[in-house]
Design an enzyme around this catalytic site. Structure first.
Site, PDB file in Angstrom:
ATOM      1  N   LYS A  48       0.877  -1.269   0.093  1.00  0.00           N
ATOM      2  CA  LYS A  48      -0.020   0.217  -0.014  1.00  0.00           C
ATOM      3  C   LYS A  48       0.891   1.034   0.092  1.00  0.00           C
ATOM      4  CE  LYS A  48      -3.753  -2.110  -0.305  1.00  0.00           C
ATOM      5  NZ  LYS A  48      -4.571  -3.127   0.729  1.00  0.00           N
TER       6      LYS A  48
HETATM    7  C1  PLP Z   1      -5.532  -3.993   0.821  1.00  0.00           C
HETATM    8  C2  PLP Z   1      -6.981  -4.132   0.893  1.00  0.00           C
HETATM    9  C3  PLP Z   1      -7.766  -4.276   1.914  1.00  0.00           C
HETATM   10  C4  PLP Z   1      -7.156  -4.822   3.286  1.00  0.00           C
HETATM   11  O1  PLP Z   1      -5.941  -5.644   3.185  1.00  0.00           O
HETATM   12  P1  PLP Z   1      -5.095  -6.043   4.373  1.00  0.00           P
HETATM   13  O2  PLP Z   1      -4.191  -6.773   3.656  1.00  0.00           O
HETATM   14  O3  PLP Z   1      -5.991  -7.126   5.405  1.00  0.00           O
HETATM   15  O4  PLP Z   1      -4.569  -4.967   4.991  1.00  0.00           O
HETATM   16  C5  PLP Z   1      -8.933  -4.260   1.821  1.00  0.00           C
HETATM   17  N1  PLP Z   1      -9.369  -3.858   0.994  1.00  0.00           N
HETATM   18  C6  PLP Z   1      -8.876  -3.527  -0.447  1.00  0.00           C
HETATM   19  C7  PLP Z   1      -9.633  -3.007  -1.448  1.00  0.00           C
HETATM   20  C8  PLP Z   1      -7.631  -3.623  -0.270  1.00  0.00           C
HETATM   21  O5  PLP Z   1      -6.944  -3.415  -1.448  1.00  0.00           O
END
Ligand code: PLP
Length: 391
Positions: A222
């Site tokens: 992210k």
């Molecule tokens: C990354 C992501 C999440 C959460 O992901 P984690 O790996 O649990 O932190 C939730 N929704 C979307 C659209 C994502 O891209």
């Protein structure tokens, strides 16, 4: 003009020159960038011995996130999926109910709904925002639901609609103004999956702060990372208190007794992860500036070609977490993916539509023509912030 695959490969290689000038080095889709106080805070955290679910960095990180987003409260969690799970519970989603969401998302969005023993209902996305299409939401609520004093009920399943959960795809803010108006009309809570949109604004307000609750993710891919981590955002004091309570095993404050008044969760972000987050969020302005430059470089490269680079919608400011290009045809997409991956450049298709995954195949879906169109054409491009940032 239509650039050849080799032209595109050359362009991306120039954008991400390898340190040892190798011509076939792997170019990641999104690598984290540690150019600030990460090592310093991590060492300090280890020296403090407070590496687990209690510690000063967690509180500091939460405060930094409220400052960055303008949310009144931010509650740190072990990951973005856990944040979504708690946000849905707090919005009142119960077993046997339904949550309206979009099929074009990472699977975590629907998994969080399933963790509440609720079911997703899929409405279409908008081709420009790649997020929930207000017209499709309105169509479903107006033509497929019944409103009575108990709430809004799906005519086909008889289940109560508990919430609406759009996602800001690749950091592009979705049509919040219209979604908010529709949710208000049908008296439904809006929860924003803002996992991908830290640093993205809609009408100058940070995404994730419009709904009753919003959630962020700090996974390794992210915009900023804590290794793994997430955050619940809300402006509601009581919801914030309950979010903290539920994510910390619902333990009542006491000097020594272990009394818990609910089935809580061990979802608190560890201090060692928060230490990384504190350093990362200090670099957010530079990271965002770099990502915007990369998006601009792609935009000029793909201008006047048969490819369309996805741009931030009007009246929004996107973080350009992942750049996305729309290929002219599905077969052009396939060739694009094959040739760039063969050249060691990590491009990827959009997610398989969640409503087609086996766990969700029995869930109700509206006409998903836009989502289907996008899935057949969109390719994500390498979008890491560059390594030439000031130290
Ligand atoms: C990354 C992501 C999440 C959460 O992901 P984690 O790996 O649990 O932190 C939730 N929704 C979307 C659209 C994502 O891209």
């Amino acid at each position: 003009m239509h650039p050849s695959h080799q032209d595109i490969i050359d362009f991306i290689r120039a954008l991400y020159p390898s340190k040892d000038s190798k011509t076939d080095a792997l170019i990641a889709l999104h690598a984290p960038l540690f150019a600030g106080n990460e090592k310093k805070y991590l060492l300090d955290c280890i020296d403090s011995t407070f590496v687990s679910s209690v510690g000063a960095y967690v509180t500091q990180f939460e405060q930094s996130v409220t400052t960055t987003t303008g949310a009144k409260h931010a509650i740190a969690t072990v990951n973005g999926t856990a944040a979504l799970h708690i946000a849905l519970l707090l919005a009142g989603v119960k077993a046997g109910e339904e949550v309206i969401t979009q099929p074009l998302s990472f699977v975590a969005t629907c998994n969080a709904i399933a963790y509440c023993n609720a079911k997703p209902v899929f409405v279409d996305v908008n081709r420009h925002t790649l997020g929930m299409n207000p017209a499709s939401l309105l169509d479903f609520l107006s033509n497929h639901c019944l409103i009575n004093s108990q709430g809004c009920f799906n005519k086909a399943t008889g289940r109560r609609i508990a919430a609406v959960l759009p996602m800001h795809t690749f950091g592009l803010p979705c049509d919040l103004e219209q979604l908010i108006a529709i949710c208000a009309e049908f008296n439904l809570p809006l929860i924003e999956d803002a996992a991908e949109s830290l640093g993205s604004y809609y009408h100058q307000q940070h995404t994730g702060t419009f709904g009753l609750l919003g959630t962020l993710s700090f996974n390794g891919n992210k915009t900023i990372t804590t290794g793994g981590g997430g955050m619940i955002l809300t402006n509601d004091d009581e919801l914030a208190r309950r979010a903290k309570h539920l994510t910390t095993t619902a333990k009542l404050a006491h000097p020594y007794e272990f009394v818990h008044d609910d089935i809580g969760y061990n979802y608190r972000l560890p201090n060692i992860n928060a230490a990384l987050g504190c350093a990362q969020i200090e670099m957010l302005p530079q990271l965002l500036a770099s990502k915007r430059k990369i998006a601009q470089a792609y935009a000029s490269f793909f201008a006047d070609t048969r490819y369309t680079l996805v741009k931030e919608p009007d009246n929004t400011h996107a973080n350009y977490w992942l750049n996305a290009v729309i290929c002219p045809t599905p077969s052009a997409r396939d060739q694009f993916l094959t040739e760039l991956i063969a050249a060691n450049i990590m491009v990827r298709p959009i997610w398989t539509l969640v409503n087609t995954l086996p766990m969700y195949a029995d869930c109700q879906a509206m006409d998903l023509a836009n989502a289907q169109w996008l899935v057949e054409r969109v390719v994500n491009l390498p979008s890491s912030a560059r390594f030439d940032l000031p130290r």
